[in-house]
Design a protein around this motif. Structure first.
Motif, PDB file in Angstrom:
ATOM      1  N   ARG A   1       0.731  -1.373  -0.156  1.00 33.96           N
ATOM      2  CA  ARG A   1       0.189  -0.503  -0.025  1.00 33.96           C
ATOM      3  C   ARG A   1       1.090   1.091  -0.023  1.00 33.96           C
ATOM      4  O   ARG A   1       1.746   1.250   0.774  1.00 33.96           O
ATOM      5  CB  ARG A   1      -1.007   0.419   1.419  1.00 33.96           C
ATOM      6  CG  ARG A   1      -1.865  -1.305   1.239  1.00 33.96           C
ATOM      7  CD  ARG A   1      -2.624  -1.264   2.301  1.00 33.96           C
ATOM      8  NE  ARG A   1      -1.683  -1.425   4.294  1.00 33.96           N
ATOM      9  CZ  ARG A   1      -1.897  -3.047   3.439  1.00 33.96           C
ATOM     10  NH1 ARG A   1      -2.457  -3.530   3.836  1.00 33.96           N
ATOM     11  NH2 ARG A   1      -1.015  -3.107   5.243  1.00 33.96           N
ATOM     12  N   THR A   2       0.564   2.067  -1.016  1.00 33.67           N
ATOM     13  CA  THR A   2       1.507   3.225  -1.420  1.00 33.67           C
ATOM     14  C   THR A   2       1.082   4.117  -0.444  1.00 33.67           C
ATOM     15  O   THR A   2      -0.851   4.417  -0.081  1.00 33.67           O
ATOM     16  CB  THR A   2       1.681   4.091  -2.761  1.00 33.67           C
ATOM     17  OG1 THR A   2       0.138   3.738  -2.417  1.00 33.67           O
ATOM     18  CG2 THR A   2       1.964   2.827  -3.696  1.00 33.67           C
ATOM     19  N   GLY A   3       1.177   5.669   0.091  1.00 33.40           N
ATOM     20  CA  GLY A   3       1.012   6.693   0.812  1.00 33.40           C
ATOM     21  C   GLY A   3       1.151   6.290   2.263  1.00 33.40           C
ATOM     22  O   GLY A   3       0.743   7.816   2.819  1.00 33.40           O
TER      23      GLY A   3
ATOM     24  N   THR B   1       8.894   8.168   0.844  1.00 37.22           N
ATOM     25  CA  THR B   1       9.931   9.022   0.446  1.00 37.22           C
ATOM     26  C   THR B   1      10.740   7.678  -0.049  1.00 37.22           C
ATOM     27  O   THR B   1      11.806   8.114  -0.802  1.00 37.22           O
ATOM     28  CB  THR B   1      10.891   8.726   2.049  1.00 37.22           C
ATOM     29  OG1 THR B   1       9.493   9.558   2.805  1.00 37.22           O
ATOM     30  CG2 THR B   1      11.727   8.907   2.638  1.00 37.22           C
ATOM     31  N   ARG B   2      10.471   6.363  -0.245  1.00 39.68           N
ATOM     32  CA  ARG B   2      11.510   5.425  -0.884  1.00 39.68           C
ATOM     33  C   ARG B   2      11.490   5.592  -1.933  1.00 39.68           C
ATOM     34  O   ARG B   2      12.627   5.560  -3.217  1.00 39.68           O
ATOM     35  CB  ARG B   2      11.441   4.131   0.235  1.00 39.68           C
ATOM     36  CG  ARG B   2      12.612   3.732  -0.889  1.00 39.68           C
ATOM     37  CD  ARG B   2      13.834   3.117   0.115  1.00 39.68           C
ATOM     38  NE  ARG B   2      15.167   2.712  -1.202  1.00 39.68           N
ATOM     39  CZ  ARG B   2      15.868   3.575  -1.551  1.00 39.68           C
ATOM     40  NH1 ARG B   2      15.700   4.266  -2.815  1.00 39.68           N
ATOM     41  NH2 ARG B   2      16.805   2.381  -2.937  1.00 39.68           N
ATOM     42  N   ILE B   3      10.479   5.820  -2.533  1.00 41.50           N
ATOM     43  CA  ILE B   3       9.983   5.697  -4.167  1.00 41.50           C
ATOM     44  C   ILE B   3      10.454   7.089  -4.318  1.00 41.50           C
ATOM     45  O   ILE B   3      10.720   7.010  -5.519  1.00 41.50           O
ATOM     46  CB  ILE B   3       8.509   5.689  -4.319  1.00 41.50           C
ATOM     47  CG1 ILE B   3       8.209   4.356  -3.900  1.00 41.50           C
ATOM     48  CG2 ILE B   3       8.191   6.158  -5.598  1.00 41.50           C
ATOM     49  CD1 ILE B   3       6.747   4.469  -3.635  1.00 41.50           C
TER      50      ILE B   3
ATOM     51  N   GLU C   1      12.675   0.188 -10.435  1.00 34.22           N
ATOM     52  CA  GLU C   1      13.409  -0.489  -8.911  1.00 34.22           C
ATOM     53  C   GLU C   1      13.827  -0.079  -8.177  1.00 34.22           C
ATOM     54  O   GLU C   1      14.486   0.638  -8.411  1.00 34.22           O
ATOM     55  CB  GLU C   1      13.948  -2.375  -8.946  1.00 34.22           C
ATOM     56  CG  GLU C   1      14.685  -2.355 -10.155  1.00 34.22           C
ATOM     57  CD  GLU C   1      15.371  -3.559  -9.758  1.00 34.22           C
ATOM     58  OE1 GLU C   1      15.646  -4.402  -9.251  1.00 34.22           O
ATOM     59  OE2 GLU C   1      15.173  -4.076 -11.039  1.00 34.22           O
ATOM     60  N   CYS C   2      13.889  -0.850  -6.961  1.00 33.98           N
ATOM     61  CA  CYS C   2      14.645  -0.774  -5.517  1.00 33.98           C
ATOM     62  C   CYS C   2      14.584  -1.342  -4.556  1.00 33.98           C
ATOM     63  O   CYS C   2      13.967  -2.580  -4.680  1.00 33.98           O
ATOM     64  CB  CYS C   2      14.712   1.450  -5.229  1.00 33.98           C
ATOM     65  SG  CYS C   2      12.728   1.361  -4.225  1.00 33.98           S
ATOM     66  N   THR C   3      15.107  -0.990  -3.170  1.00 35.95           N
ATOM     67  CA  THR C   3      15.091  -1.856  -1.999  1.00 35.95           C
ATOM     68  C   THR C   3      14.579  -1.096  -1.123  1.00 35.95           C
ATOM     69  O   THR C   3      14.267   0.372  -1.362  1.00 35.95           O
ATOM     70  CB  THR C   3      16.253  -2.606  -1.286  1.00 35.95           C
ATOM     71  OG1 THR C   3      16.983  -1.017  -0.870  1.00 35.95           O
ATOM     72  CG2 THR C   3      17.166  -3.313  -2.841  1.00 35.95           C
ATOM     73  N   TYR C   4      13.591  -1.891  -0.622  1.00 33.02           N
ATOM     74  CA  TYR C   4      13.115  -1.585   0.675  1.00 33.02           C
ATOM     75  C   TYR C   4      12.681  -2.143   1.814  1.00 33.02           C
ATOM     76  O   TYR C   4      12.034  -3.590   1.765  1.00 33.02           O
ATOM     77  CB  TYR C   4      11.134  -1.055   0.216  1.00 33.02           C
ATOM     78  CG  TYR C   4      10.236  -0.969   1.459  1.00 33.02           C
ATOM     79  CD1 TYR C   4      10.725   0.565   1.499  1.00 33.02           C
ATOM     80  CD2 TYR C   4       9.021  -1.163   2.094  1.00 33.02           C
ATOM     81  CE1 TYR C   4       9.706   0.998   2.840  1.00 33.02           C
ATOM     82  CE2 TYR C   4       8.311  -0.881   2.490  1.00 33.02           C
ATOM     83  CZ  TYR C   4       8.972   0.695   3.346  1.00 33.02           C
ATOM     84  OH  TYR C   4       8.278   1.036   4.470  1.00 33.02           O
ATOM     85  N   LYS C   5      13.362  -2.057   2.557  1.00 36.29           N
ATOM     86  CA  LYS C   5      13.537  -2.725   4.180  1.00 36.29           C
ATOM     87  C   LYS C   5      13.763  -4.418   3.887  1.00 36.29           C
ATOM     88  O   LYS C   5      13.480  -5.235   4.192  1.00 36.29           O
ATOM     89  CB  LYS C   5      12.110  -2.988   5.048  1.00 36.29           C
ATOM     90  CG  LYS C   5      11.363  -2.071   5.468  1.00 36.29           C
ATOM     91  CD  LYS C   5      10.258  -2.234   5.935  1.00 36.29           C
ATOM     92  CE  LYS C   5       9.624  -1.039   6.798  1.00 36.29           C
ATOM     93  NZ  LYS C   5       8.705  -1.368   7.873  1.00 36.29           N
ATOM     94  N   GLY C   6      15.034  -4.062   2.561  1.00 37.39           N
ATOM     95  CA  GLY C   6      16.139  -5.195   2.440  1.00 37.39           C
ATOM     96  C   GLY C   6      14.944  -5.994   1.573  1.00 37.39           C
ATOM     97  O   GLY C   6      15.775  -7.013   1.204  1.00 37.39           O
TER      98      GLY C   6
END
Length: 438
Positions: free
Chosen positions: A247-249, A255-257, A280-285
């Motif tokens: 869920r975005t928002g 912040t990561r996006i 793409e990126c990483t989020y919480k590993g």
């Protein structure tokens, strides 16, 4: 002004219902043939232990009466009477039971008996896959989703208002992406949270799939309602890959996006009037795939900003490929609609929760038998999703007369039936399978 009626010939047609040899839904012979090859009546009798409960004797014939009625288009228990008309019962491999008996039978179910019914569905899946309907060592993609089954009246046990503000039940389903089979289903009360029971459900599902013969990679797709670190841990422990929408928002995710470099966005095809890109990126590993979309042209003045859709995954394909793969999760809605409208789940007949859960299991079995009959019989092309209403129109609802030709019971269907050749070929294919061991 006097107008001569052009349909006077139609008005001269008399109607009587007096032919004991007519079969209204002769195409049930296809499903009935597969039912006999899978040994479902004996499987039900040996697995579901209702002895001593009112209506519990010989559950197999009662379940299959309901299942064949659902395949023929029944939506209520009373519709099972269509199997007792003419010679319809003679094309089925079991005794056809009366609707009053079926209602009493469903009310005999408790929660434990419903779990026994679920085991029947799992064992039938294993038997059908052994006949050639399974994925074998190929990749198996499973979509996890839930649906709201609306009910009417305040006396339905377990029915409640959930997030949709609709009175009903909230079952959770696991659906095979390439065929539309329901691999597992669990009835839940209407107010159940989307994630309720998901971990246990997945554990049971994976064990069922492995027992049934799925030896290849299993991938599960989830929408954001199932986003949970605990669920991801269970998937990792079971060796199951996943794509799981988030869920975005939320402040941390947004912040990561926002930190993704503009050069990392890759444009993808999008309908006229809009544009989209993937990065793409990483989020919480964990690997996070993000798709952004916005309108272009005059409409962009109303919604000028990017909208973001993101999901976590442990798969290794490119971001563009994985985005397209995850978006195909939406096809699950077509299968759920087909289950509701094509296999009897548009209605829950009882005021008791366990009775409705047993009815749901009958609908699951009917839904799967339609697909197995079509796929094993060759009624659909490979990689084509089955639509129950299409098969019902072309094959299951064909009328016929049961006659005796030199000692051979013969179904005489209408001449020039457009799908007669396909019907005959499918019946030959299904009859070629060996009977399942009892």
């Amino acid at each position: 002004l006097s107008v001569k009626p052009v349909s006077r010939g139609i008005d001269r047609i008399a109607v009587t219902f007096d032919d004991p040899n007519l079969v209204a839904n002769a195409g049930l012979l296809l499903v009935a043939t597969l039912v006999s090859r899978l040994g479902l009546e004996d499987l039900c009798n040996s697995t579901i232990r209702l002895a001593g409960r009112t209506g519990g004797f010989q559950p197999g014939r009662k379940i299959l009466t309901l299942v064949h009625a659902l395949v023929a288009g029944a939506s209520h228990i009373d519709h099972a009477d269509l199997l007792r008309a003419g010679s319809t019962a003679k094309v089925l491999p079991h005794r056809v039971m009366a609707p009053s008996t079926l209602g009493t039978f469903l009310r005999a179910f408790s929660f434990g008996h419903v779990r026994q019914f679920e085991k029947v569905i799992g064992d039938s899946l294993q038997r059908a896959w052994r006949l050639g309907a399974g994925p074998g060592d190929h990749q198996l993609v499973v979509d996890i989703d839930s649906t709201i089954r609306e009910v009417f009246g305040k006396l339905k046990g377990g029915a409640a208002y959930g997030y949709t503000k609709v009175l009903g039940y909230h079952p959770i389903l696991a659906i095979r992406a390439d065929t539309g089979e329901i691999l597992h289903a669990r009835m839940r009360k209407g107010s159940a949270n989307t994630q309720r029971g998901t971990k246990r459900f997945i554990e049971e599902l994976v064990a069922r799939l492995r027992r049934a013969g799925a030896t290849g990679q299993i991938i599960m797709r989830f929408d954001s309602g199932y986003w949970s670190n605990e669920t991801i841990k269970v998937l990792g422990r079971l060796g199951v890959s996943f794509t799981m929408a988030v869920r975005t928002g939320t402040k941390a995710l947004d912040t990561r996006i926002a930190e993704i470099d503009e050069d990392d966005w890759v444009a993808i095809d999008y309908p006229t009037g809009g544009e989209a890109a993937v990065a793409e990126c990483t989020y919480k590993g964990r690997r996070l795939i993000v798709r952004r979309t916005r309108l272009t042209g005059p409409q962009a003045t109303l919604w000028p900003h990017w909208r973001h859709f993101a999901f976590l995954t442990d798969l290794e394909d490119t971001a563009v490929e994985l985005d397209a793969f995850h978006r195909r999760h939406a096809v699950v809605e077509l299968c759920i609609d087909d289950w509701k409208e094509g296999a009897g789940m548009e209605h829950c007949p009882s005021g008791e929760f366990s009775a409705n859960a047993a009815w749901m299991c009958c609908a699951v079995l009917a839904h799967n038998l339609v697909r197995w009959s079509a796929n094993l019989g060759g009624l659909v092309e490979e990689d084509t999703l089955v639509v129950a209403q299409t098969l019902r129109t072309r094959y299951f609802s064909v009328p016929a007369r049961l006659v005796n030709r030199s000692g051979t019971p013969t179904l005489r269907g209408p001449t020039h039936w457009p799908w007669a050749v396909s019907f005959t070929r499918a019946l030959t294919n299904l009859r070629a399978f060996a009977f399942a061991p009892t």
